[in-house]
Design a protein around this motif. Structure first.
Motif, PDB file in Angstrom:
ATOM      1  N   LYS A  66       0.845  -1.203   0.000  1.00  0.00           N
ATOM      2  CA  LYS A  66       0.000   0.000   0.000  1.00  0.00           C
ATOM      3  C   LYS A  66       0.876   1.248   0.000  1.00  0.00           C
ATOM      4  CE  LYS A  66      -2.767  -2.430   3.452  1.00  0.00           C
ATOM      5  NZ  LYS A  66      -1.916  -3.603   3.432  1.00  0.00           N
ATOM      6  N   ILE A  67       0.301   2.346  -0.370  1.00  0.00           N
ATOM      7  CA  ILE A  67       1.001   3.626  -0.394  1.00  0.00           C
ATOM      8  C   ILE A  67       1.028   4.287   0.988  1.00  0.00           C
ATOM      9  CG2 ILE A  67       0.763   6.012  -1.284  1.00  0.00           C
ATOM     10  CD1 ILE A  67       2.168   4.130  -3.175  1.00  0.00           C
ATOM     11  N   ILE A  68       0.265   3.812   1.917  1.00  0.00           N
ATOM     12  CA  ILE A  68       0.220   4.402   3.262  1.00  0.00           C
ATOM     13  C   ILE A  68       1.638   4.529   3.817  1.00  0.00           C
ATOM     14  CG2 ILE A  68      -0.580   4.057   5.640  1.00  0.00           C
ATOM     15  CD1 ILE A  68      -2.931   2.447   4.384  1.00  0.00           C
ATOM     16  N   ARG A  69       1.983   5.692   4.361  1.00  0.00           N
ATOM     17  CA  ARG A  69       3.322   5.982   4.856  1.00  0.00           C
ATOM     18  C   ARG A  69       3.730   5.042   5.989  1.00  0.00           C
ATOM     19  NH1 ARG A  69       7.659   6.102   4.756  1.00  0.00           N
ATOM     20  NH2 ARG A  69       8.843   6.817   6.516  1.00  0.00           N
ATOM     21  N   HIS A  70       4.734   4.220   5.727  1.00  0.00           N
ATOM     22  CA  HIS A  70       5.336   3.363   6.744  1.00  0.00           C
ATOM     23  C   HIS A  70       6.671   2.838   6.223  1.00  0.00           C
ATOM     24  CE1 HIS A  70       3.239   0.412   4.208  1.00  0.00           C
ATOM     25  NE2 HIS A  70       4.085  -0.483   4.662  1.00  0.00           N
ATOM     26  N   ASP A  71       7.431   2.251   7.103  1.00  0.00           N
ATOM     27  CA  ASP A  71       8.731   1.703   6.758  1.00  0.00           C
ATOM     28  C   ASP A  71       8.706   0.194   6.978  1.00  0.00           C
ATOM     29  OD1 ASP A  71      10.056   4.327   6.278  1.00  0.00           O
ATOM     30  OD2 ASP A  71       9.503   4.629   8.368  1.00  0.00           O
ATOM     31  N   HIS A  72       9.858  -0.453   6.767  1.00  0.00           N
ATOM     32  CA  HIS A  72       9.888  -1.918   6.849  1.00  0.00           C
ATOM     33  C   HIS A  72      11.110  -2.435   7.585  1.00  0.00           C
ATOM     34  CE1 HIS A  72       7.243  -1.278   3.314  1.00  0.00           C
ATOM     35  NE2 HIS A  72       6.574  -2.240   3.908  1.00  0.00           N
ATOM     36  N   LEU A  73      10.894  -3.518   8.306  1.00  0.00           N
ATOM     37  CA  LEU A  73      11.974  -4.348   8.817  1.00  0.00           C
ATOM     38  C   LEU A  73      12.169  -5.447   7.786  1.00  0.00           C
ATOM     39  CD1 LEU A  73      10.942  -4.856  12.551  1.00  0.00           C
ATOM     40  CD2 LEU A  73      12.940  -3.603  11.732  1.00  0.00           C
ATOM     41  N   VAL A  74      13.414  -5.729   7.422  1.00  0.00           N
ATOM     42  CA  VAL A  74      13.719  -6.765   6.436  1.00  0.00           C
ATOM     43  C   VAL A  74      14.718  -7.728   7.046  1.00  0.00           C
ATOM     44  CG1 VAL A  74      14.614  -7.250   4.131  1.00  0.00           C
ATOM     45  CG2 VAL A  74      13.425  -5.093   4.560  1.00  0.00           C
ATOM     46  N   CYS A  75      14.335  -9.001   7.135  1.00  0.00           N
ATOM     47  CA  CYS A  75      15.270 -10.000   7.650  1.00  0.00           C
ATOM     48  C   CYS A  75      16.389 -10.194   6.631  1.00  0.00           C
ATOM     49  CB  CYS A  75      14.572 -11.325   7.918  1.00  0.00           C
ATOM     50  SG  CYS A  75      15.727 -12.588   8.533  1.00  0.00           S
ATOM     51  N   ARG A  76      17.624 -10.034   7.068  1.00  0.00           N
ATOM     52  CA  ARG A  76      18.751 -10.129   6.156  1.00  0.00           C
ATOM     53  C   ARG A  76      19.028 -11.567   5.725  1.00  0.00           C
ATOM     54  NH1 ARG A  76      21.349  -9.438  11.162  1.00  0.00           N
ATOM     55  NH2 ARG A  76      22.968 -10.981  11.534  1.00  0.00           N
ATOM     56  N   ARG A  77      18.423 -12.535   6.383  1.00  0.00           N
ATOM     57  CA  ARG A  77      18.640 -13.920   6.000  1.00  0.00           C
ATOM     58  C   ARG A  77      17.512 -14.458   5.117  1.00  0.00           C
ATOM     59  NH1 ARG A  77      20.287 -16.876  10.692  1.00  0.00           N
ATOM     60  NH2 ARG A  77      22.307 -16.067  10.162  1.00  0.00           N
ATOM     61  N   CYS A  78      16.262 -14.359   5.558  1.00  0.00           N
ATOM     62  CA  CYS A  78      15.160 -14.981   4.805  1.00  0.00           C
ATOM     63  C   CYS A  78      14.368 -13.982   3.968  1.00  0.00           C
ATOM     64  CB  CYS A  78      14.219 -15.735   5.740  1.00  0.00           C
ATOM     65  SG  CYS A  78      13.190 -14.676   6.784  1.00  0.00           S
ATOM     66  N   GLY A  79      14.591 -12.676   4.178  1.00  0.00           N
ATOM     67  CA  GLY A  79      13.891 -11.665   3.399  1.00  0.00           C
ATOM     68  C   GLY A  79      12.508 -11.327   3.909  1.00  0.00           C
ATOM     69  N   ALA A  80      12.116 -11.865   5.068  1.00  0.00           N
ATOM     70  CA  ALA A  80      10.788 -11.564   5.618  1.00  0.00           C
ATOM     71  C   ALA A  80      10.639 -10.060   5.824  1.00  0.00           C
ATOM     72  CB  ALA A  80      10.585 -12.300   6.939  1.00  0.00           C
ATOM     73  N   LEU A  81       9.471  -9.557   5.481  1.00  0.00           N
ATOM     74  CA  LEU A  81       9.159  -8.130   5.633  1.00  0.00           C
ATOM     75  C   LEU A  81       8.132  -7.938   6.734  1.00  0.00           C
ATOM     76  CD1 LEU A  81       8.615  -6.719   2.034  1.00  0.00           C
ATOM     77  CD2 LEU A  81      10.339  -6.023   3.654  1.00  0.00           C
ATOM     78  N   SER A  82       8.323  -6.899   7.507  1.00  0.00           N
ATOM     79  CA  SER A  82       7.361  -6.544   8.536  1.00  0.00           C
ATOM     80  C   SER A  82       7.201  -5.028   8.529  1.00  0.00           C
ATOM     81  CB  SER A  82       7.884  -7.026   9.899  1.00  0.00           C
ATOM     82  OG  SER A  82       6.975  -6.721  10.914  1.00  0.00           O
ATOM     83  N   ASP A  83       5.980  -4.561   8.645  1.00  0.00           N
ATOM     84  CA  ASP A  83       5.738  -3.116   8.675  1.00  0.00           C
ATOM     85  C   ASP A  83       6.288  -2.519   9.960  1.00  0.00           C
ATOM     86  OD1 ASP A  83       4.477  -3.207   6.251  1.00  0.00           O
ATOM     87  OD2 ASP A  83       2.451  -3.114   7.073  1.00  0.00           O
ATOM     88  N   LEU A  84       6.779  -1.290   9.834  1.00  0.00           N
ATOM     89  CA  LEU A  84       7.321  -0.550  10.955  1.00  0.00           C
ATOM     90  C   LEU A  84       6.822   0.879  10.819  1.00  0.00           C
ATOM     91  CD1 LEU A  84       9.362  -0.655  13.343  1.00  0.00           C
ATOM     92  CD2 LEU A  84      11.126  -0.017  11.698  1.00  0.00           C
ATOM     93  N   HIS A  85       6.201   1.391  11.860  1.00  0.00           N
ATOM     94  CA  HIS A  85       5.639   2.744  11.819  1.00  0.00           C
ATOM     95  C   HIS A  85       6.513   3.679  12.648  1.00  0.00           C
ATOM     96  CE1 HIS A  85       2.055   1.373   9.737  1.00  0.00           C
ATOM     97  NE2 HIS A  85       2.160   0.303  10.481  1.00  0.00           N
ATOM     98  N   LEU A  86       7.340   4.453  11.945  1.00  0.00           N
ATOM     99  CA  LEU A  86       8.235   5.420  12.565  1.00  0.00           C
ATOM    100  C   LEU A  86       7.742   6.825  12.243  1.00  0.00           C
ATOM    101  CD1 LEU A  86      11.627   3.790  11.514  1.00  0.00           C
ATOM    102  CD2 LEU A  86      10.502   3.628  13.750  1.00  0.00           C
TER     103      LEU A  86
END
Length: 130
Positions: A66-86
């Motif tokens: 989505k375009i909604i303003r947020h950032d992401h945590l990215v696992c450097r090993r498996c590539g899993a993405l998780s939303d992060l609201h800063l």
């Protein structure tokens, strides 16, 4: 673009960061005759129109969000993405560079809980999301 609105709806209602193939499978349930190339073409147009955003992680398939303003945590090993609201740092960035910016995409790398448990076994993109 016949399928663009349906693709936009799929991306905007998903809590996952879906790949083009996952979007294709969801769209195929609504439109059985759709082909993967059509999905890629529509995703490119929707990204150009800034109606969705593409998230690229090295070694992993692109995912869409989505375009909604947020950032992401990215696992450097498996590539899993998780939303992060800063907090939005647009004003700070503009003050530092001295001109307006259109936006930014912050991806913070970490090691997800699953990869911490498994150890250093794999560096492949195994799971599309947390």
């Amino acid at each position: 673009m016949r399928y663009a609105n349906a693709i936009l709806e799929i991306v905007n209602t998903s809590y996952a960061h879906m790949t083009a193939e996952q979007i294709f499978l969801a769209l195929k349930q609504l439109y059985p005759s759709v082909v993967l190339a059509t999905v890629y073409n529509n995703l490119n147009v929707l990204c150009q129109q800034q109606r969705i955003r593409k998230i690229s992680v090295e070694g992993c398939p692109d995912r869409y969000d989505k375009i909604i303003r947020h950032d992401h945590l990215v696992c450097r090993r498996c590539g899993a993405l998780s939303d992060l609201h800063l907090s939005d740092i647009t004003e700070q960035l503009e003050a530092q560079v001295g001109f307006p910016i259109d936006g930014y995409d912050l991806k913070i790398q970490y090691l997800c809980p699953q990869c911490r448990q498994v150890g250093a076994q794999s560096s492949q993109c195994e799971s599309p999301d947390l």
